[in-house]
Design a protein around this motif. Structure first.
Motif, mmCIF file in Angstrom:
data_model
loop_
_atom_site.group_PDB
_atom_site.id
_atom_site.type_symbol
_atom_site.label_atom_id
_atom_site.label_comp_id
_atom_site.label_asym_id
_atom_site.label_seq_id
_atom_site.Cartn_x
_atom_site.Cartn_y
_atom_site.Cartn_z
ATOM 1 N N CYS A 155 57.568 20.561 25.835
ATOM 2 C CA CYS A 155 58.742 21.272 25.316
ATOM 3 C C CYS A 155 60.042 20.486 25.460
ATOM 4 C CB CYS A 155 58.883 22.614 26.033
ATOM 5 S SG CYS A 155 57.428 23.674 25.855
ATOM 6 N N ALA A 156 60.974 20.797 24.559
ATOM 7 C CA ALA A 156 62.280 20.136 24.556
ATOM 8 C C ALA A 156 63.055 20.413 25.834
ATOM 9 C CB ALA A 156 63.091 20.595 23.348
ATOM 10 N N ASN A 157 62.904 21.607 26.377
ATOM 11 C CA ASN A 157 63.606 21.987 27.602
ATOM 12 C C ASN A 157 62.870 23.149 28.262
ATOM 13 O OD1 ASN A 157 64.573 24.517 26.426
ATOM 14 N ND2 ASN A 157 65.980 23.253 25.244
ATOM 15 N N ASP A 158 63.360 23.590 29.393
ATOM 16 C CA ASP A 158 62.688 24.664 30.125
ATOM 17 C C ASP A 158 62.797 26.018 29.432
ATOM 18 O OD1 ASP A 158 61.782 23.005 32.146
ATOM 19 O OD2 ASP A 158 63.544 23.318 33.412
ATOM 20 N N LEU A 159 63.887 26.256 28.683
ATOM 21 C CA LEU A 159 64.010 27.525 27.971
ATOM 22 C C LEU A 159 62.895 27.667 26.935
ATOM 23 C CD1 LEU A 159 67.861 27.820 27.392
ATOM 24 C CD2 LEU A 159 66.458 29.153 28.980
ATOM 25 N N VAL A 160 62.619 26.599 26.214
ATOM 26 C CA VAL A 160 61.510 26.617 25.254
ATOM 27 C C VAL A 160 60.199 26.881 25.985
ATOM 28 C CG1 VAL A 160 60.192 25.247 23.597
ATOM 29 C CG2 VAL A 160 62.693 25.100 23.627
ATOM 30 N N ASP A 210 63.838 19.364 32.394
ATOM 31 C CA ASP A 210 65.138 19.543 33.055
ATOM 32 C C ASP A 210 65.013 20.087 34.472
ATOM 33 O OD1 ASP A 210 66.660 18.570 30.914
ATOM 34 O OD2 ASP A 210 66.697 20.535 29.964
ATOM 35 N N ASN A 211 63.925 20.814 34.788
ATOM 36 C CA ASN A 211 63.749 21.420 36.111
ATOM 37 C C ASN A 211 64.865 22.411 36.430
ATOM 38 O OD1 ASN A 211 62.345 21.850 38.537
ATOM 39 N ND2 ASN A 211 63.667 20.431 39.647
ATOM 40 N N SER A 212 65.046 23.385 35.546
ATOM 41 C CA SER A 212 66.019 24.454 35.767
ATOM 42 C C SER A 212 65.472 25.458 36.781
ATOM 43 C CB SER A 212 66.314 25.178 34.446
ATOM 44 O OG SER A 212 65.137 25.841 33.998
ATOM 45 N N GLU A 213 66.342 26.365 37.226
ATOM 46 C CA GLU A 213 65.904 27.401 38.166
ATOM 47 C C GLU A 213 64.824 28.280 37.552
ATOM 48 O OE1 GLU A 213 69.100 29.645 39.796
ATOM 49 O OE2 GLU A 213 70.080 27.903 40.695
ATOM 50 N N LEU A 214 64.919 28.526 36.239
ATOM 51 C CA LEU A 214 63.910 29.345 35.560
ATOM 52 C C LEU A 214 62.526 28.728 35.677
ATOM 53 C CD1 LEU A 214 65.302 30.718 32.168
ATOM 54 C CD2 LEU A 214 64.200 32.018 33.993
ATOM 55 N N SER A 215 62.429 27.424 35.528
ATOM 56 C CA SER A 215 61.120 26.774 35.601
ATOM 57 C C SER A 215 60.532 26.916 37.001
ATOM 58 C CB SER A 215 61.229 25.296 35.215
ATOM 59 O OG SER A 215 61.948 24.558 36.183
ATOM 60 N N GLN A 216 61.388 26.868 38.000
ATOM 61 C CA GLN A 216 60.915 27.046 39.374
ATOM 62 C C GLN A 216 60.460 28.482 39.600
ATOM 63 O OE1 GLN A 216 63.757 25.832 42.334
ATOM 64 N NE2 GLN A 216 62.405 26.298 44.047
ATOM 65 N N THR A 217 61.252 29.450 39.129
ATOM 66 C CA THR A 217 60.927 30.864 39.303
ATOM 67 C C THR A 217 59.607 31.228 38.635
ATOM 68 O OG1 THR A 217 63.276 31.439 39.375
ATOM 69 C CG2 THR A 217 61.739 33.220 38.871
ATOM 70 N N LEU A 218 59.366 30.679 37.438
ATOM 71 C CA LEU A 218 58.175 31.044 36.661
ATOM 72 C C LEU A 218 57.012 30.080 36.864
ATOM 73 C CD1 LEU A 218 59.928 32.132 33.350
ATOM 74 C CD2 LEU A 218 58.993 33.595 35.143
ATOM 75 N N GLY A 219 57.183 29.096 37.717
ATOM 76 C CA GLY A 219 56.088 28.181 38.026
ATOM 77 C C GLY A 219 55.721 27.252 36.888
ATOM 78 N N LEU A 232 58.416 13.982 37.724
ATOM 79 C CA LEU A 232 57.497 15.034 37.265
ATOM 80 C C LEU A 232 57.338 16.075 38.384
ATOM 81 C CD1 LEU A 232 54.385 16.244 37.023
ATOM 82 C CD2 LEU A 232 55.661 15.914 34.912
ATOM 83 N N ILE A 233 57.583 17.340 38.057
ATOM 84 C CA ILE A 233 57.415 18.431 39.022
ATOM 85 C C ILE A 233 56.229 19.277 38.574
ATOM 86 C CG2 ILE A 233 58.514 20.375 40.197
ATOM 87 C CD1 ILE A 233 60.015 17.775 40.651
ATOM 88 N N GLN A 234 55.098 19.147 39.263
ATOM 89 C CA GLN A 234 53.898 19.888 38.855
ATOM 90 C C GLN A 234 53.897 21.297 39.454
ATOM 91 O OE1 GLN A 234 50.154 18.028 39.744
ATOM 92 N NE2 GLN A 234 48.951 19.761 38.979
ATOM 93 N N ARG A 235 53.648 22.274 38.569
ATOM 94 C CA ARG A 235 53.547 23.673 39.010
ATOM 95 C C ARG A 235 52.309 24.308 38.361
ATOM 96 N NH1 ARG A 235 59.611 23.665 38.155
ATOM 97 N NH2 ARG A 235 60.484 23.213 40.213
ATOM 98 N N GLU A 236 52.337 25.634 38.151
ATOM 99 C CA GLU A 236 51.135 26.347 37.760
ATOM 100 C C GLU A 236 50.729 26.237 36.301
ATOM 101 O OE1 GLU A 236 53.609 27.647 39.524
ATOM 102 O OE2 GLU A 236 52.783 28.443 41.391
ATOM 103 N N THR A 237 51.573 25.679 35.436
ATOM 104 C CA THR A 237 51.247 25.675 34.004
ATOM 105 C C THR A 237 50.483 24.423 33.543
ATOM 106 O OG1 THR A 237 53.417 24.767 33.443
ATOM 107 C CG2 THR A 237 53.194 27.175 33.412
ATOM 108 N N THR A 238 50.117 23.558 34.497
ATOM 109 C CA THR A 238 49.273 22.397 34.136
ATOM 110 C C THR A 238 48.180 22.217 35.185
ATOM 111 O OG1 THR A 238 50.719 20.812 35.299
ATOM 112 C CG2 THR A 238 51.099 21.182 32.937
#
Length: 322
Positions: free
Chosen positions: A240-245, A270-279, A316-322
């Motif tokens: 995605c282009a950014n975390d909002l997408v 971008d590693n916004s707060e939203l991406s951290q909150t939603l994993g 790269l910040i790996q979380r639950e979506t990969t």
């Protein structure tokens, strides 16, 4: 409200000494400075900013130009405002809505010495138009510029996108769709190049029909999933282009009862707060560091000295979506 003459009389110092204190001159002793500042406070003296600007030859103000405001822009602005304030500069926001004439007002203000410098966050005027104002004062850009007179602090997003692609491929994903932003931007060109070169490197298919542009926010991400899931063949990952997408993609994937990351992997940027909150797995884009570097590039003109830029890199910040 007291005048400068009255402060001089009350303090017992000359008007010139009081003026030097106001202009933060180093040629005043600490004891004298403290005494004059204390009398100013007690007398409720408010300096005339215009007079100070005239004496310094500067307004102590920096203009920031942006088409609109969003989470990413605000994050950059906040960091830039903080470092500018540290060095005694105020900031003015020019929100243009993508109007070329409205945007040019900021450059005219630089020409008329209403601001000392300009920071471009997003711009719609041609680079040759913008560069014609460089003779009036320093201009720095966060938006990537391909012009020798307009320094940019933007990082080459090829590197960040390549990190995300390498990660997806290592995790076993091979059919990767791309949600790009502005089709004409240098960032989009860099990301597309990264995708094509990395996929070729691993002998994987470059699927151009899954190039999607003008994908900016949550609703765009949701619509993209609906579009892709309506096709006979479907991707196993979306970059995605950014975390909002990425938030929109994740939200719609769940509505479609897709398993994330089993059926569909998602990577933001971008590693916004939203991406951290939603994993959401994402690429850390060092926004604060770029904002600081923007001011440091202006320092020779504003402060009269060169300052060393921060070395920055994507992560790269790996979380639950990969």
């Amino acid at each position: 409200m007291s005048t400068l003459d009255e402060i001089a009389k009350l303090s017992g110092f000359s008007k010139a000494t009081v003026s030097r204190v106001l202009n933060e001159s180093p040629h005043v002793s600490k004891e004298t400075r403290e005494k004059i500042l204390a009398i100013m406070k007690e007398a409720d003296y408010v300096p005339n900013r215009n007079a100070i600007s005239l004496s310094k030859g500067q307004t102590q103000q920096i203009g920031m130009i942006t088409m609109d405001l969003n989470e990413l822009i605000l994050s950059f602005m906040n960091s830039f405002v903080e470092i500018s304030d540290h060095y005694g500069y105020q900031t003015i926001i020019y929100t243009t809505g993508g109007d070329k004439q409205k945007e040019l007002q900021a450059f005219e203000d630089l020409k008329m010495k209403r601001v000392d410098a300009l920071l471009i966050l997003t711009s719609v005027n041609a680079q040759n138009v913008i560069s014609s104002y460089c003779k009036y004062g320093p201009i720095v850009s966060w938006q990537r510029m391909d012009h020798p007179e307009i320094p940019s602090v933007a990082m080459n997003q090829y590197d960040g996108y390549a990190l995300a692609l390498e990660h997806l491929i290592e995790r076993g994903y091979k059919r990767i769709a791309n949600a790009f932003g502005r089709p004409s931007s240098i960032n989009t060109h860099s990301r597309r190049l990264a995708y094509e070169q990395i996929m070729i490197k691993y002998n994987l298919p470059v699927i151009e029909k899954w190039y999607y542009s003008t994908i900016y926010g949550i609703r765009d991400g949701e619509q993209l999933v609906r579009t892709l899931m309506g096709q006979p063949d479907q991707p196993d990952a979306i970059l995605c282009a950014n975390d909002l997408v990425a938030v929109g993609v994740l939200s719609e994937a769940r509505r479609q009862n897709l398993n994330v990351p089993g059926d569909l992997a998602i990577v933001g940027f971008d590693n916004s707060e939203l991406s951290q909150t939603l994993g959401i797995t994402t690429v850390r884009n060092p926004i604060a560091g770029q904002a600081e570097n923007a001011f440091l590039l202006l320092a020779p003109a504003l402060l009269g000295r060169d300052m060393e830029l921060q070395p920055l890199s994507f992560q790269l910040i790996q979380r639950e979506t990969t």
